[in-house]
Motif scaffolding. Structure first.
Motif, PDB file in Angstrom:
ATOM      1  N   LYS A 168      21.470  23.146  -1.675  1.00 14.60           N
ATOM      2  CA  LYS A 168      20.625  24.327  -1.498  1.00 14.60           C
ATOM      3  C   LYS A 168      19.436  23.991  -0.606  1.00 14.60           C
ATOM      4  O   LYS A 168      18.921  22.888  -0.638  1.00 14.60           O
ATOM      5  CB  LYS A 168      20.141  24.832  -2.862  1.00 14.60           C
ATOM      6  CG  LYS A 168      21.295  25.222  -3.785  1.00 14.60           C
ATOM      7  CD  LYS A 168      20.783  25.698  -5.135  1.00 14.60           C
ATOM      8  CE  LYS A 168      21.939  26.073  -6.045  1.00 14.60           C
ATOM      9  NZ  LYS A 168      21.485  26.536  -7.375  1.00 14.60           N
ATOM     10  N   GLU A 170      16.458  25.907  -0.380  1.00 12.94           N
ATOM     11  CA  GLU A 170      15.315  26.761  -0.676  1.00 12.94           C
ATOM     12  C   GLU A 170      14.025  26.124  -0.156  1.00 12.94           C
ATOM     13  O   GLU A 170      13.896  24.897  -0.114  1.00 12.94           O
ATOM     14  CB  GLU A 170      15.201  27.001  -2.188  1.00 12.94           C
ATOM     15  CG  GLU A 170      16.230  27.961  -2.744  1.00 12.94           C
ATOM     16  CD  GLU A 170      17.505  27.288  -3.171  1.00 12.94           C
ATOM     17  OE1 GLU A 170      18.364  27.949  -3.759  1.00 12.94           O
ATOM     18  OE2 GLU A 170      17.641  26.071  -2.900  1.00 12.94           O
ATOM     19  N   GLU A 174      10.250  30.713  -0.546  1.00 13.77           N
ATOM     20  CA  GLU A 174      11.151  31.432  -1.451  1.00 13.77           C
ATOM     21  C   GLU A 174      10.726  31.242  -2.904  1.00 13.77           C
ATOM     22  O   GLU A 174      10.705  32.206  -3.682  1.00 13.77           O
ATOM     23  CB  GLU A 174      12.586  30.940  -1.241  1.00 13.77           C
ATOM     24  CG  GLU A 174      13.177  31.336   0.098  1.00 13.77           C
ATOM     25  CD  GLU A 174      14.532  30.704   0.333  1.00 13.77           C
ATOM     26  OE1 GLU A 174      15.517  31.458   0.457  1.00 13.77           O
ATOM     27  OE2 GLU A 174      14.601  29.468   0.392  1.00 13.77           O
ATOM     28  N   THR A 211      16.507  22.414  -7.193  1.00  6.50           N
ATOM     29  CA  THR A 211      15.984  23.433  -6.283  1.00  6.50           C
ATOM     30  C   THR A 211      14.558  23.094  -5.873  1.00  6.50           C
ATOM     31  O   THR A 211      14.194  23.180  -4.696  1.00  6.50           O
ATOM     32  CB  THR A 211      16.031  24.819  -6.948  1.00  6.50           C
ATOM     33  OG1 THR A 211      17.394  25.157  -7.234  1.00  6.50           O
ATOM     34  CG2 THR A 211      15.429  25.880  -6.049  1.00  6.50           C
TER      35      THR A 211
END
Length: 430
Positions: A168, A170, A174, A211
């Motif tokens: 991911k 991110e 975000e 994340t």
């Protein structure tokens, strides 16, 4: 038609074995299945024991998917269903979607078929689960997923978890938009990568640890020399001056293993500016005690229910490295090389009116001052705290430990900023 399906599936598997049909020849497999289904349908409509099939073509497709692919679990393995984790108990299949909600999978499946699918999946990596090896955990799907299997007699029924890893990307923008973190806390974490800093991210499974780590890495200077050590590729380091190393499991004869501890130990001699460990679970924690002496930063995750418990877990796993590793010594070392601990949490579904829950938020950011001579435990100083899900993540007013503040201010000097201004929210790096 569950009974008919199971009966035909067993017949198809038996036919494959007896006739030695190569499953790579899909046309031969489908032809064999069609013959079996036609034979069953003729027998059922002639007063045989079975019930006639309402849609024979659908049965042929379903059986072909079981024999050639992974049966009812195929959508999870070919990417048709987006999920974080697949969970199977016997014949009960559920999954956690990308929003964190637990969903029951509607297509029926038998426990025997689950076992068949798992056996086929393990065979792709030269592994197996049986009475002599009733507990197996391994990487599958070309290293893109981690499969855990426990079978009887250790488990009451077969238990399977499959966690698929997706790199991911991110960013803090975000996460700030999702109210997972504030600009001030994000700026502090981004700043931590501009000078050698020890940073640990804690939380329960699925709370957003990886994340957050990826958002921190996305904020790093592109020239940062990084060595990422992980079991499966989850870390976002492609934009950095980075080397990505992965573990290798032992072969069936027990040789060739490359552990996470091996990777961390090797990385310390390769002059990194930052060592990133995807998840600390064992003896590799002890190797991290040498990161401070190597003059590099450290970034890792560990499972825990709070930041303080995360530090305790880090010490406990490091002590596992050998009989002569003293917990008091490990605590002292970690207190000197770990500067910040960030704790993430996922909102329980039961705590919300719609039962969905799922918000992942940073709950606290702790600073770790070095232990003094009279201390017998690691001290934590809350810098940012969130009282509950949805509450603001606020600065406590506590300054950073002097040694950390000095390092961070030195890195900020060219920008005309100070770490105190970042904590107050007067300036931002994100």
């Amino acid at each position: 038609m569950t009974d008919a399906y199971e009966s035909l599936r067993f017949a198809a598997l038996d036919e494959l074995r007896q006739r030695g049909i190569d499953t790579s020849d899909s046309s031969a497999v489908v032809a064999m299945i069609r013959t079996l289904v036609d034979r069953y349908q003729v027998d059922a409509t002639s007063g045989g024991a079975g019930r006639p099939l309402h849609d024979p073509s659908s049965m042929i497709d379903r059986l072909a998917r079981s024999v050639l692919h992974y049966g009812p679990l195929t959508p999870f393995l070919d990417g048709s269903i987006e999920f974080e984790e697949l969970i199977i108990h016997g014949d009960q299949v559920s999954y956690i979607d990308d929003g964190g909600k637990l969903i029951a999978h509607g297509e029926p499946v038998s426990e025997h078929e689950v076992t068949h699918v798992v056996t086929k999946l393990l065979a792709t990596v030269g592994a197996a689960v049986d009475e002599s090896r009733p507990v197996v955990q391994t990487q599958v799907l070309e290293g893109q997923a981690r499969l855990g299997v426990v079978i009887p007699p250790v488990a009451e029924r077969i238990d399977v978890t499959l966690r698929r890893y997706l790199a991911k990307r991110e960013t803090f923008d975000e996460l700030i938009g999702w109210d997972a973190i504030t600009p001030a806390a994000a700026s502090l974490l981004a700043l931590s990568l501009r000078t050698p800093t020890g940073l640990i991210v804690t939380g329960q499974p699925g709370s957003g640890k990886t994340t957050l780590v990826n958002a921190i890495l996305r904020s790093a200077p592109p020239s940062l020399r990084v060595i990422a050590c992980e079991d499966t590729p989850e870390l976002s380091v492609d934009h950095l001056h980075a080397a990505r190393w992965r573990t290798r499991q032992a072969s069936l004869d027990g040789g060739g293993e490359v552990s996470l501890r091996d990777l961390v130990r090797m990385s310390l001699g390769m002059r990194p500016e930052l060592i990133v460990v995807g998840e600390v679970r064992g003896e590799e924690a002890y190797e991290l005690t040498r990161a401070g002496n190597a003059g590099c930063g450290m970034l890792s995750t560990i499972h825990a229910n709070s930041g303080r418990q995360g530090l305790q877990a880090l010490v406990s796993t490091a002590v596992m490295a050998g009989p002569n590793v003293a917990a008091s010594q490990v605590r002292a070392v970690f207190s000197s090389i770990v500067d910040l601990v960030v704790h993430t949490a996922k909102e329980p579904s039961a705590s919300t009116s719609d039962g969905r829950g799922g918000r992942r938020q940073v709950m606290e950011v702790l600073a770790i001052p070095a232990m003094q001579g009279a201390d017998d435990d690691i001290t934590v100083e809350p810098i940012f705290v969130r009282d509950d899900f949805g509450s603001p993540l606020r600065w406590t007013g506590t300054p950073l430990p002097i040694e950390l503040e000095t390092r961070l201010d030195r890195a900020l000097r060219p920008l005309g900023m100070t770490s105190g201004e970042i904590l107050e929210g007067r300036v931002s790096l994100v």
